[in-house]
Motif scaffolding. Structure first.
Motif, PDB file in Angstrom:
ATOM      1  N   ALA A   1       7.606  18.912   7.637  1.00  0.00           N
ATOM      2  CA  ALA A   1       7.702  18.201   8.910  1.00  0.00           C
ATOM      3  C   ALA A   1       8.898  17.255   8.891  1.00  0.00           C
ATOM      4  N   ASN A   2       9.297  16.825  10.071  1.00  0.00           N
ATOM      5  CA  ASN A   2      10.351  15.823  10.157  1.00  0.00           C
ATOM      6  C   ASN A   2       9.729  14.438   9.975  1.00  0.00           C
ATOM      7  N   SER A   3      10.505  13.395  10.262  1.00  0.00           N
ATOM      8  CA  SER A   3      10.053  12.034   9.973  1.00  0.00           C
ATOM      9  C   SER A   3       8.793  11.647  10.736  1.00  0.00           C
ATOM     10  N   ILE A   4       8.484  12.333  11.820  1.00  0.00           N
ATOM     11  CA  ILE A   4       7.268  12.010  12.562  1.00  0.00           C
ATOM     12  C   ILE A   4       6.028  12.241  11.706  1.00  0.00           C
ATOM     13  N   GLY A   5       6.123  13.151  10.731  1.00  0.00           N
ATOM     14  CA  GLY A   5       4.995  13.402   9.839  1.00  0.00           C
ATOM     15  C   GLY A   5       4.640  12.184   9.013  1.00  0.00           C
ATOM     16  N   SER A   6       5.634  11.419   8.616  1.00  0.00           N
ATOM     17  CA  SER A   6       5.365  10.194   7.850  1.00  0.00           C
ATOM     18  C   SER A   6       4.726   9.124   8.723  1.00  0.00           C
ATOM     19  N   VAL A   7       5.156   9.059   9.985  1.00  0.00           N
ATOM     20  CA  VAL A   7       4.514   8.112  10.906  1.00  0.00           C
ATOM     21  C   VAL A   7       3.054   8.503  11.098  1.00  0.00           C
TER      22      VAL A   7
ATOM     23  N   ALA B   1       1.148   9.977   8.980  1.00  0.00           N
ATOM     24  CA  ALA B   1       0.410   9.626   7.761  1.00  0.00           C
ATOM     25  C   ALA B   1       0.022   8.150   7.757  1.00  0.00           C
ATOM     26  N   ALA B   2       0.789   7.312   8.476  1.00  0.00           N
ATOM     27  CA  ALA B   2       0.519   5.869   8.527  1.00  0.00           C
ATOM     28  C   ALA B   2      -0.200   5.462   9.803  1.00  0.00           C
ATOM     29  N   ARG B   3      -0.792   6.427  10.511  1.00  0.00           N
ATOM     30  CA  ARG B   3      -1.353   6.137  11.839  1.00  0.00           C
ATOM     31  C   ARG B   3      -2.467   5.105  11.817  1.00  0.00           C
ATOM     32  N   ALA B   4      -3.142   4.925  10.689  1.00  0.00           N
ATOM     33  CA  ALA B   4      -4.219   3.932  10.604  1.00  0.00           C
ATOM     34  C   ALA B   4      -3.699   2.505  10.772  1.00  0.00           C
ATOM     35  N   TYR B   5      -2.407   2.312  10.627  1.00  0.00           N
ATOM     36  CA  TYR B   5      -1.821   0.971  10.690  1.00  0.00           C
ATOM     37  C   TYR B   5      -1.134   0.682  12.026  1.00  0.00           C
TER      38      TYR B   5
ATOM     39  N   ASP C   1       0.858  -1.184   0.000  1.00  0.00           N
ATOM     40  CA  ASP C   1       0.000   0.000   0.000  1.00  0.00           C
ATOM     41  C   ASP C   1       0.892   1.230   0.000  1.00  0.00           C
ATOM     42  N   LEU C   2       0.517   2.238  -0.774  1.00  0.00           N
ATOM     43  CA  LEU C   2       1.264   3.494  -0.817  1.00  0.00           C
ATOM     44  C   LEU C   2       0.418   4.580  -0.168  1.00  0.00           C
ATOM     45  N   VAL C   3       0.999   5.276   0.824  1.00  0.00           N
ATOM     46  CA  VAL C   3       0.318   6.329   1.574  1.00  0.00           C
ATOM     47  C   VAL C   3       1.065   7.640   1.330  1.00  0.00           C
ATOM     48  N   PHE C   4       0.330   8.724   1.127  1.00  0.00           N
ATOM     49  CA  PHE C   4       0.934  10.023   0.861  1.00  0.00           C
ATOM     50  C   PHE C   4       1.087  10.823   2.142  1.00  0.00           C
ATOM     51  N   ASN C   5       2.287  11.352   2.364  1.00  0.00           N
ATOM     52  CA  ASN C   5       2.546  12.281   3.461  1.00  0.00           C
ATOM     53  C   ASN C   5       2.577  13.691   2.886  1.00  0.00           C
ATOM     54  N   PRO C   6       1.510  14.473   3.036  1.00  0.00           N
ATOM     55  CA  PRO C   6       1.486  15.807   2.435  1.00  0.00           C
ATOM     56  C   PRO C   6       2.398  16.803   3.132  1.00  0.00           C
ATOM     57  N   PHE C   7       2.951  16.417   4.282  1.00  0.00           N
ATOM     58  CA  PHE C   7       3.806  17.311   5.059  1.00  0.00           C
ATOM     59  C   PHE C   7       5.288  17.007   4.872  1.00  0.00           C
ATOM     60  N   TRP C   8       5.633  16.233   3.840  1.00  0.00           N
ATOM     61  CA  TRP C   8       6.997  15.730   3.709  1.00  0.00           C
ATOM     62  C   TRP C   8       8.038  16.844   3.617  1.00  0.00           C
ATOM     63  N   SER C   9       7.679  18.006   3.070  1.00  0.00           N
ATOM     64  CA  SER C   9       8.664  19.071   2.885  1.00  0.00           C
ATOM     65  C   SER C   9       8.756  20.017   4.080  1.00  0.00           C
TER      66      SER C   9
END
Length: 238
Positions: free
Chosen positions: A84-90, A92-96, A74-82
């Motif tokens: 936020a730090n790496s916590i933004g990607s976590v 984005a995956a909070r549903a998992y 599954d591919l999930v988009f992190n709209p804050f990638w530019s």
């Protein structure tokens, strides 16, 4: 258990390789970093993988469509990638995050044996894979442990004595401890600029985090700079 791969960032330290290519698709030994990761994930017996993308995510999507790794992705988009730090990607995956997962950075390649160790987890709900600290590098995430318990995690352990370094591989056997800590950390002032290890540090202060040490000789490599590619290829005869 699913693998969650954080692959949203630009990878500026790999420029010019990442000028038009996302970091996870940079080739190491003739194959994309993401290919090495997903092959190892499949070989270790995970039931699927979630990739969090951001920078040039269209290329990641096309790459996943063109490849067969033997497991669903599954591919999930992190709209804050530019911003936020790496916590933004976590986030984005909070549903998992309440089902069993192994979370890893999108720029690190692992032997499948390390991922099998991760799946075995530890005695606490959340575990962090570590190896004994020999010489701390500038980019190392340092860890203080007592026995198999994580006491502190961070780039700089003020008031603590570093004993290990983190592989950036975080495991949960299921439950709410990690997700609750994520909400607490990201909700703080400047929380979006935290490293995702801050979530582990928060869990360590509460329910507890198990330090899982990898076997001696188990191979992993963070691909952060061009010389890291050469190191990996040298170790693998490429």
């Amino acid at each position: 258990m699913k693998a969650i791969i954080l692959a949203a960032g630009h990878g500026s330290r790999l420029l010019p390789l990442t000028l038009t290519t996302p970091k996870c698709l940079v080739e190491v030994g003739g194959r994309a970093i993401l290919d090495h990761q997903l092959d190892a994930v499949a070989a270790a017996g995970f039931e699927g993988a979630v990739i969090v993308g951001g920078y040039r995510i269209d290329q990641i999507e096309a790459h996943l469509r063109a490849c067969d790794y033997g497991l669903p992705t599954d591919l999930v988009f992190n709209p804050f990638w530019s911003t936020a730090n790496s916590i933004g990607s976590v986030w984005a995956a909070r549903a998992y995050l309440e089902a069993p997962f192994a979370l890893m950075n999108g720029d690190t390649v692992f032997d499948p044996a390390i991922l099998r160790t991760a799946m075995a987890g530890g005695t606490e709900e959340v575990a962090l894979l570590v190896e004994p600290l020999v010489d701390a590098g500038l980019d190392d995430m340092l860890v203080e442990t007592v026995g198999d318990r994580v006491i502190a995690v961070g780039k700089h352990l003020v008031g603590h004595a570093a004993t290990d370094r983190s592989l950036g591989l975080i495991v949960s056997q299921g439950g709410t401890a990690y997700a609750e800590a994520l909400r607490a950390v990201i909700g703080e002032e400047n929380g979006i600029h935290a490293y995702h290890h801050a979530v582990v540090a928060r869990v360590a202060q509460g329910p507890g985090v198990t330090a899982v040490r990898i076997a001696s000789g188990a191979h992993w490599q963070e691909i952060d700079r061009p010389e890291d590619i050469a190191l990996w290829e040298g170790d693998h005869g490429r």
